[in-house]
Design an enzyme around this catalytic site. Structure first.
Site, short mmCIF file in Angstrom:
data_model
loop_
_atom_site.label_atom_id
_atom_site.label_comp_id
_atom_site.label_asym_id
_atom_site.label_seq_id
_atom_site.Cartn_x
_atom_site.Cartn_y
_atom_site.Cartn_z
N PHE A 118 -116.64 -34.21 14.84
CA PHE A 118 -117.98 -33.61 15.01
C PHE A 118 -119.11 -34.63 14.92
O PHE A 118 -120.27 -34.25 14.79
CB PHE A 118 -118.21 -32.52 13.96
CG PHE A 118 -117.16 -31.44 13.97
CD1 PHE A 118 -117.11 -30.52 15.01
CD2 PHE A 118 -116.23 -31.35 12.96
CE1 PHE A 118 -116.15 -29.52 15.03
CE2 PHE A 118 -115.26 -30.35 12.96
CZ PHE A 118 -115.22 -29.43 14.00
N CYS A 166 -120.97 -35.43 25.65
CA CYS A 166 -120.28 -34.29 25.02
C CYS A 166 -120.79 -32.93 25.48
O CYS A 166 -120.06 -32.20 26.17
CB CYS A 166 -120.39 -34.38 23.50
SG CYS A 166 -119.47 -35.77 22.84
N GLY A 217 -128.11 -33.99 27.15
CA GLY A 217 -127.26 -34.79 28.02
C GLY A 217 -126.19 -35.43 27.16
O GLY A 217 -125.82 -34.90 26.12
N GLY A 254 -137.74 -29.39 25.46
CA GLY A 254 -138.08 -30.56 26.26
C GLY A 254 -137.12 -30.72 27.43
O GLY A 254 -136.69 -29.74 28.04
N THR A 259 -112.27 -37.47 27.04
CA THR A 259 -111.83 -36.39 27.93
C THR A 259 -113.01 -36.04 28.84
O THR A 259 -113.64 -35.01 28.67
CB THR A 259 -111.39 -35.15 27.13
OG1 THR A 259 -112.44 -34.80 26.19
CG2 THR A 259 -110.12 -35.40 26.37
N ASP A 285 -106.57 -50.36 22.21
CA ASP A 285 -107.26 -49.98 23.45
C ASP A 285 -106.58 -50.72 24.60
O ASP A 285 -106.05 -51.82 24.39
CB ASP A 285 -108.74 -50.35 23.38
CG ASP A 285 -109.57 -49.56 24.38
OD1 ASP A 285 -110.31 -48.65 23.95
OD2 ASP A 285 -109.49 -49.84 25.60
N ARG A 339 -124.67 -41.72 29.58
CA ARG A 339 -123.85 -40.72 30.27
C ARG A 339 -124.64 -39.41 30.39
O ARG A 339 -125.19 -38.92 29.41
CB ARG A 339 -122.54 -40.47 29.51
CG ARG A 339 -121.53 -41.60 29.68
CD ARG A 339 -120.31 -41.37 28.84
NE ARG A 339 -120.62 -41.39 27.42
CZ ARG A 339 -119.76 -41.03 26.47
NH1 ARG A 339 -118.55 -40.62 26.77
NH2 ARG A 339 -120.12 -41.10 25.21
N ASN A 347 -120.11 -26.98 19.88
CA ASN A 347 -120.95 -27.63 20.90
C ASN A 347 -121.61 -26.60 21.82
O ASN A 347 -122.75 -26.79 22.26
CB ASN A 347 -120.15 -28.66 21.70
CG ASN A 347 -120.14 -30.02 21.00
OD1 ASN A 347 -120.74 -30.18 19.94
ND2 ASN A 347 -119.44 -30.98 21.57
N LYS A 352 -114.25 -26.91 17.89
CA LYS A 352 -115.07 -27.99 18.45
C LYS A 352 -115.92 -27.51 19.62
O LYS A 352 -117.14 -27.72 19.66
CB LYS A 352 -114.16 -29.14 18.87
CG LYS A 352 -114.84 -30.24 19.65
CD LYS A 352 -115.85 -31.00 18.82
CE LYS A 352 -116.79 -31.79 19.70
NZ LYS A 352 -116.85 -33.17 19.40
#
Ligand code: UDX
Length: 418
Positions: free
Chosen positions: A132, A243, A240, A236, A68, A12, A313, A191, A187
Site C-alpha cells: 500500500f 497505480c 495519474g 484539480g 503489472t 532484477d 507514468r 485504490n 488492494k
C-alpha cells in the site's frame, strides 16, 4: 526488509539497474531511500544480482514485487512479469520456501500461482501480501504501514510472515489474515476508493465552477465531518501515476470476467471524470489565450504525476503539456525532478531546469503538479514578457490574491473567476 534486520538479495533482469543499486544509488527519485539503501549495503545485509538461481538458492522467503502495467490496447493488467518471475523462480525453490506476492494482481492470480507451483514444488507455500505504499513516502509507509494484509491457505505461511513482520507487529500495526481472493481485492478496493474520492471532489468542482462556488472551501467544510475526512479531497487535475488509473481499469476488466461488471460500472465514471479534468484544463488555457495556441508561449509547472516523485507514468501534467504542444503552442516544461523521465516520453517538448528561465517568456502559466517550491514563487518579481499574463492553477494551491495583485489573470478548477 534489510532495515528490519534480514539478509536480502534483490533480483532484477536489468543489469544496469542492478549495477546502480549495488553501487548504493537509487535509479529513481524517492526521498529517504538512498540513505536506507546505503546503510544496509554497508552493513552487508543487502545486495543485488541478475542471477535468480544464485539468489533463490539460499533464500527462505521470496517476494514477487514486479509491475503489472495496463495491457496495450486493453483495460486488463499485463501479468507477464508476475508469471515470468514465478516461472524463473520455480526450479530454484528449496523445500519449505515461501513465495509472497506483493504485486497488484487481478483476483484469482494467487490461486493460479499456488496451483502451478504445487505441481513442480509441492513443499512450497504461497501468500499474497499487497503493498500500500505511496510514492514519495515509500520508506515511511513500508516501515510504519497503516496495516498489513496477508492472504494465505495455511498456518505455516502465516507463521512465517508473523516472524518477518515481528518488529511491525510489536509496534501495533494491524495484521489481517485472509484468504487469497480477499487479500488481492483489498488492494484494488482501496485504490478504487481513493480514485473515487478524488473524482467525487472533482465532480463537485465542476458543479462549483458552473454555480460560481469555491471547491476549496466546500472540500474543507465537508472534510470536517469525520465520516468523510479531509484527506484526498484536493480537487484539480486529477489522479495519474502507475497505480490508480491502471488499477481501476484492471479491476473493471476482472469484474467483467467474473460476471460482476455492473458492480463496478461507477468506476468507468470515476475514470471519465478524472480524464475530463485534463480536457477542461486545456480548454481553460485555450480560452485564456483567446482561442488559439498558435505561436503562444506556454509554461507548464510540473511534469511528475505528483510532487516528491520523478514518475511521469500517466502524468496528468504531461498529458496537458503534450495536448497544448500538439495544438501549436510553444510549451516549456519545468519540474524539479522529472525532466529526464518526461523527455523520454515526450522528446519534442522543451524542458528547462531553471524555473525563472522557464517562466521568462510565458504568456500563460499552467500550475499542474503542486511542488512546494511553486508556492514560493513571487509573481511580482517575474519578468513581464507579455502585456497580459495568465495563470491557470490546476492544483488549487497558489494564492489567487498574490497573483492577481501582480497583474496576472488567475483561473483555477472549481473556483470563482474573480
Ligand atoms: C497510490 C495509493 O495511494 C497507494 O496506497 C498505492 O499503494 C499506490 O497507489 P501513489 O500512486 O503513490 O499511491 O499516489 P497517491 O498519493 O495516491 O496519488 C495519486 C494521484 O492522485 C496523484 O496524481 C495525485 O496528484 C492525485 N491526487 C491525490 C489528487 O488529485 N487529489 C488528492 O486529494 C490526492
Amino acid at each position: 526488509m534489510a532495515e528490519l534486520g534480514f539478509e536480502v538479495i534483490g533480483v532484477d533482469i536489468d543489469p544496469a539497474k542492478v549495477e546502480i543499486l549495488q553501487s548504493g544509488r537509487v535509479p529513481f527519485y524517492e526521498p529517504g531511500l538512498p540513505e536506507v539503501l546505503a546503510r544496509n549495503i554497508d552493513a552487508g545485509r543487502l545486495r543485488f544480482t541478475t542471477s535468480i538461481s544464485e539468489a533463490a538458492a539460499t533464500a527462505d522467503i521470496h517476494f514477487i514485487c514486479v509491475g503489472t502495467p495496463q495491457q496495450a490496447g486493453a483495460n486488463a493488467a499485463d501479468l507477464s512479469q508476475v508469471f515470468g518471475s514465478v516461472q524463473a523462480l520455480a526450479p530454484h525453490l528449496r523445500a519449505g520456501a515461501l513465495v509472497v506476492g506483493k504485486s497488484t494482481v487481478p483476483v484469482g492470480t494467487a490461486a493460479l500461482i499456488a496451483d502451478q507451483l504445487a505441481i513442480t514444488a509441492p513443499d512450497v507455500e504461497v501468500a499474497w501480501n499487497p503493498e500500500f505504499l505511496r510514492e514519495g513516502f515509500a520508506v515511511a509507509d513500508t516501515l510504519h504501514p497503516d496495516r498489513l494484509v496477508i492472504g494465505v491457505r495455511g498456518n505455516r505461511a502465516e507463521d512465517l510472515l508473523r516472524q518477518v513482520y515481528a518488529p511491525l507487529l510489536a509496534d501495533g500495526v494491524p495484521f489481517l489474515v485472509t484468504d487469497f481472493p480477499t487479500a488481492e481485492l483489498v488492494k484494488v478496493a482501496a485504490n478504487s476508493f481513493l480514485a473515487t474520492k478524488i473524482s467525487f471532489i472533482n465532480a463537485m468542482a465542476e458543479v462549483c465552477e458552473a454555480a460560481g462556488a469555491d471547491i476549496t472551501q466546500l472540500a474543507e467544510a465537508i472534510g470536517y465531518d469525520p465520516r468523510i475526512g479531509n484527506r484526498f479531497l484536493a480537487a484539480g487535475l486529477g489522479f495519474g501515476g502507475g497505480c490508480l488509473p491502471k488499477d481501476i481499469r484492471a479491476f473493471m476488466a476482472r469484474a467483467g470476467e467474473l460476471g460482476a461488471e455492473e458492480a463496478l460500472a461507477f468506476l468507468r465514471e470515476v475514470d471519465q471524470i478524472n480524464l475530463r479534468q485534463r480536457t477542461h484544463t486545456v480548454n481553460l488555457a485555450l480560452a485564456a489565450l483567446g482561442g488559439s495556441f498558435a505561436a503562444k508561449n506556454v509554461t507548464v509547472l510540473g511534469a511528475a504525476f505528483k510532487p516528491d516523485s520523478d514518475d511521469v507514468r500517466d502524468s496528468p501534467a504531461l498529458a496537458v503539456a503534450a495536448a497544448i504542444h500538439n495544438a501549436g503552442g510553444n510549451v516549456v516544461v519545468h519540474d524539479p525532478k522529472a525532466l529526464a523521465n518526461a523527455a523520454r516520453v515526450y522528446p519534442t517538448l522543451t524542458y528547462v531546469e531553471d524555473v525563472n528561465e522557464a517562466l521568462a517568456n510565458a504568456e500563460l502559466v499552467l500550475h499542474l503538479t503542486e511542488w512546494p517550491e511553486y508556492r514560493d514563487l513571487d509573481p511580482g518579481a517575474l519578468p513581464a514578457a507579455a502585456k497580459q499574463r495568465h495563470l491557470i492553477d490546476a492544483r488549487n494551491r497558489l494564492d489567487p490574491q498574490l497573483w492577481r495583485a501582480a497583474g496576472w489573470t488567475y483561473r483555477a478548477l472549481g473556483r470563482p473567476t474573480a
